[in-house]
Design an enzyme around this catalytic site. Structure first.
Site, PDB file in Angstrom:
ATOM      1  N   ASP A  49       0.875  -1.175   0.000  1.00 26.86           N
ATOM      2  CA  ASP A  49       0.000   0.000   0.000  1.00 26.86           C
ATOM      3  C   ASP A  49       0.915   1.228   0.000  1.00 26.86           C
ATOM      4  O   ASP A  49       1.643   1.470   0.964  1.00 26.86           O
ATOM      5  CB  ASP A  49      -0.860  -0.037   1.275  1.00 26.86           C
ATOM      6  N   VAL A  50       0.868   2.014  -1.072  1.00 28.46           N
ATOM      7  CA  VAL A  50       1.830   3.118  -1.197  1.00 28.46           C
ATOM      8  C   VAL A  50       1.643   4.207  -0.136  1.00 28.46           C
ATOM      9  O   VAL A  50       2.528   5.035   0.058  1.00 28.46           O
ATOM     10  CB  VAL A  50       1.801   3.777  -2.608  1.00 28.46           C
ATOM     11  N   TYR A  56      -9.527  14.811  -4.964  1.00 23.09           N
ATOM     12  CA  TYR A  56      -8.689  14.291  -6.058  1.00 23.09           C
ATOM     13  C   TYR A  56      -7.907  15.432  -6.716  1.00 23.09           C
ATOM     14  O   TYR A  56      -6.693  15.317  -6.953  1.00 23.09           O
ATOM     15  CB  TYR A  56      -9.606  13.594  -7.066  1.00 23.09           C
ATOM     16  N   ILE A  75      -8.987   8.813 -19.898  1.00 24.43           N
ATOM     17  CA  ILE A  75      -8.329   7.612 -20.439  1.00 24.43           C
ATOM     18  C   ILE A  75      -9.181   6.382 -20.117  1.00 24.43           C
ATOM     19  O   ILE A  75      -9.716   6.265 -19.002  1.00 24.43           O
ATOM     20  CB  ILE A  75      -6.913   7.438 -19.825  1.00 24.43           C
TER      21      ILE A  75
HETATM   22  P1  NAI Z   1      -6.995   2.071 -12.191  1.00 25.78           P
HETATM   23  O1  NAI Z   1      -7.990   2.138 -11.102  1.00 25.78           O
HETATM   24  O2  NAI Z   1      -7.285   1.245 -13.409  1.00 25.78           O
HETATM   25  O3  NAI Z   1      -5.569   1.632 -11.635  1.00 25.78           O
HETATM   26  C1  NAI Z   1      -5.021   2.173 -10.477  1.00 25.78           C
HETATM   27  C2  NAI Z   1      -4.075   1.171  -9.857  1.00 25.78           C
HETATM   28  O4  NAI Z   1      -3.565   1.730  -8.638  1.00 25.78           O
HETATM   29  C3  NAI Z   1      -4.778  -0.137  -9.491  1.00 25.78           C
HETATM   30  O5  NAI Z   1      -4.023  -1.249  -9.922  1.00 25.78           O
HETATM   31  C4  NAI Z   1      -4.878  -0.061  -7.978  1.00 25.78           C
HETATM   32  O6  NAI Z   1      -4.914  -1.320  -7.326  1.00 25.78           O
HETATM   33  C5  NAI Z   1      -3.617   0.733  -7.632  1.00 25.78           C
HETATM   34  N1  NAI Z   1      -3.706   1.311  -6.295  1.00 25.78           N
HETATM   35  C6  NAI Z   1      -4.756   1.995  -5.756  1.00 25.78           C
HETATM   36  N2  NAI Z   1      -4.484   2.323  -4.484  1.00 25.78           N
HETATM   37  C7  NAI Z   1      -3.242   1.828  -4.191  1.00 25.78           C
HETATM   38  C8  NAI Z   1      -2.430   1.833  -3.037  1.00 25.78           C
HETATM   39  N3  NAI Z   1      -2.828   2.417  -1.894  1.00 25.78           N
HETATM   40  N4  NAI Z   1      -1.217   1.232  -3.098  1.00 25.78           N
HETATM   41  C9  NAI Z   1      -0.797   0.633  -4.242  1.00 25.78           C
HETATM   42  N5  NAI Z   1      -1.543   0.595  -5.372  1.00 25.78           N
HETATM   43  C10 NAI Z   1      -2.747   1.186  -5.350  1.00 25.78           C
HETATM   44  O7  NAI Z   1      -6.750   3.609 -12.602  1.00 25.78           O
HETATM   45  P2  NAI Z   1      -6.025   4.257 -13.856  1.00 25.78           P
HETATM   46  O8  NAI Z   1      -7.055   4.954 -14.650  1.00 25.78           O
HETATM   47  O9  NAI Z   1      -5.104   3.317 -14.508  1.00 25.78           O
HETATM   48  O10 NAI Z   1      -5.193   5.402 -13.094  1.00 25.78           O
HETATM   49  C11 NAI Z   1      -3.775   5.419 -12.977  1.00 25.78           C
HETATM   50  C12 NAI Z   1      -3.355   6.819 -12.581  1.00 25.78           C
HETATM   51  O11 NAI Z   1      -3.725   7.726 -13.611  1.00 25.78           O
HETATM   52  C13 NAI Z   1      -4.029   7.331 -11.312  1.00 25.78           C
HETATM   53  O12 NAI Z   1      -3.104   8.066 -10.549  1.00 25.78           O
HETATM   54  C14 NAI Z   1      -5.127   8.226 -11.833  1.00 25.78           C
HETATM   55  O13 NAI Z   1      -5.462   9.226 -10.910  1.00 25.78           O
HETATM   56  C15 NAI Z   1      -4.431   8.819 -13.056  1.00 25.78           C
HETATM   57  N6  NAI Z   1      -5.348   9.360 -14.033  1.00 25.78           N
HETATM   58  C16 NAI Z   1      -6.262   8.566 -14.683  1.00 25.78           C
HETATM   59  C17 NAI Z   1      -7.113   9.122 -15.619  1.00 25.78           C
HETATM   60  C18 NAI Z   1      -8.115   8.300 -16.368  1.00 25.78           C
HETATM   61  O14 NAI Z   1      -8.887   8.896 -17.137  1.00 25.78           O
HETATM   62  N7  NAI Z   1      -8.155   7.005 -16.243  1.00 25.78           N
HETATM   63  C19 NAI Z   1      -7.077  10.562 -15.915  1.00 25.78           C
HETATM   64  C20 NAI Z   1      -6.086  11.294 -15.188  1.00 25.78           C
HETATM   65  C21 NAI Z   1      -5.251  10.701 -14.289  1.00 25.78           C
END
Ligand code: NAI
Length: 241
Positions: A58-59, A149, A182
């Site tokens: 957990d980061v 956020y 995304i």
């Molecule tokens: P996602 O929900 O598909 O993946 C996020 C990953 O982070 C998951 O594998 C999850 O288990 C992991 N995670 C969550 N909390 C954690 C913790 N405490 N410790 C370790 N791992 C943890 O989300 P996505 O869309 O791939 O997002 C990735 C990054 O991109 C995030 O920071 C999100 O805020 C950012 N982002 C995403 C956008 C989108 O449209 N999908 C737009 C702008 C930013």
């Protein structure tokens, strides 16, 4: 990537997974920090002939992160790059937002970036390194229902620029990407009407693919960006410009 080792937080799925696979395609070795099982991503990378490992962590917990980083160094022998990608949303209008919802989003999205960056720095001081933080255009534009956020993602930008200034002379670059809309599980959770409205506002008229973020992260980690630090690159199809 030439055998360089990159730690990617939240690399089990979504954008983080796409970054992991793309960097491996470019000859990199990968360590995934996630709370959901990252072994499928690791298996995919190993099939590509690269080394990979998964650490369940957990980061938002500094001690756990410190141990996880040490385990990467022990197993892989070096740490060259860090991608702070793990992130969550707990959307709610401010009047209804519970203190726990504020604290949780800040703890994962912002403190997580502090934790991982601080823990890897001592390894990077030896040979230099590159860090990419995943922010969001929401951190720049704001968004209804996302004050926690947006604050975390704006905080990442200030952090990125500060650490870029602190460690430039030690050969460490620190940059950020700010994705727009995304296609991942995070956006899949939105209802169809919101998704349609978002797409109408995007000049390129479509959501982005995780791989389109991964390519920019690769550019920022690689020597192609050797004279870029403290920068934020929007990857939003023109939604923010
Ligand atoms: P996602 O929900 O598909 O993946 C996020 C990953 O982070 C998951 O594998 C999850 O288990 C992991 N995670 C969550 N909390 C954690 C913790 N405490 N410790 C370790 N791992 C943890 O989300 P996505 O869309 O791939 O997002 C990735 C990054 O991109 C995030 O920071 C999100 O805020 C950012 N982002 C995403 C956008 C989108 O449209 N999908 C737009 C702008 C930013």
């Amino acid at each position: 990537m030439n055998g360089k080792v990159t730690i990617i937080t939240g690399g089990a799925k979504g954008i983080g997974r796409a970054i992991a696979v793309f960097l491996a395609e470019k000859g990199g070795d990968i360590a995934i920090f996630d709370m959901v099982d990252g072994s499928e991503t690791v298996a995919t990378i190993k099939k590509m002939g690269r080394n990979a490992m998964y650490v369940c962590v957990d980061v938002s917990d500094f001690k756990l992160v410190e141990d996880a980083v040490e385990s990467v160094y022990k197993e892989m022998g070096r740490i060259d790059n860090l991608v702070n990608n793990a992130g969550i949303t707990l959307d709610r209008l401010l009047l209804r937002m519970k203190e726990e919802e504020w604290d949780k989003v800040i703890a994962v999205n912002l403190k997580g970036v502090y934790n991982c960056t601080k823990a890897v720095l001592k390894y990077m001081l030896k040979n230099g390194g590159s860090i990419v933080n995943v922010s969001s255009i929401t951190g720049i534009m704001g968004n209804i229902g996302q004050s926690n956020y947006a604050a975390s993602k704006a905080g990442i930008i200030g952090f990125t620029k500060s650490i870029a200034k602190e460690y430039a002379e030690r050969g460490i670059k620190v940059n950020a990407v700010a994705p727009g809309f995304i296609k991942t599980d995070m956006t899949e959770a939105l209802n169809d009407k919101i998704k349609e409205e978002m797409i109408k506002m995007i000049p390129l008229k479509r959501p982005g693919e995780p791989e389109e973020v991964a390519k920019v992260v690769y550019f920022l980690l690689s020597d192609y960006s050797s004279y870029i630090t403290g920068e934020v690159i929007n990857v939003s199809g023109g939604l923010y410009m």
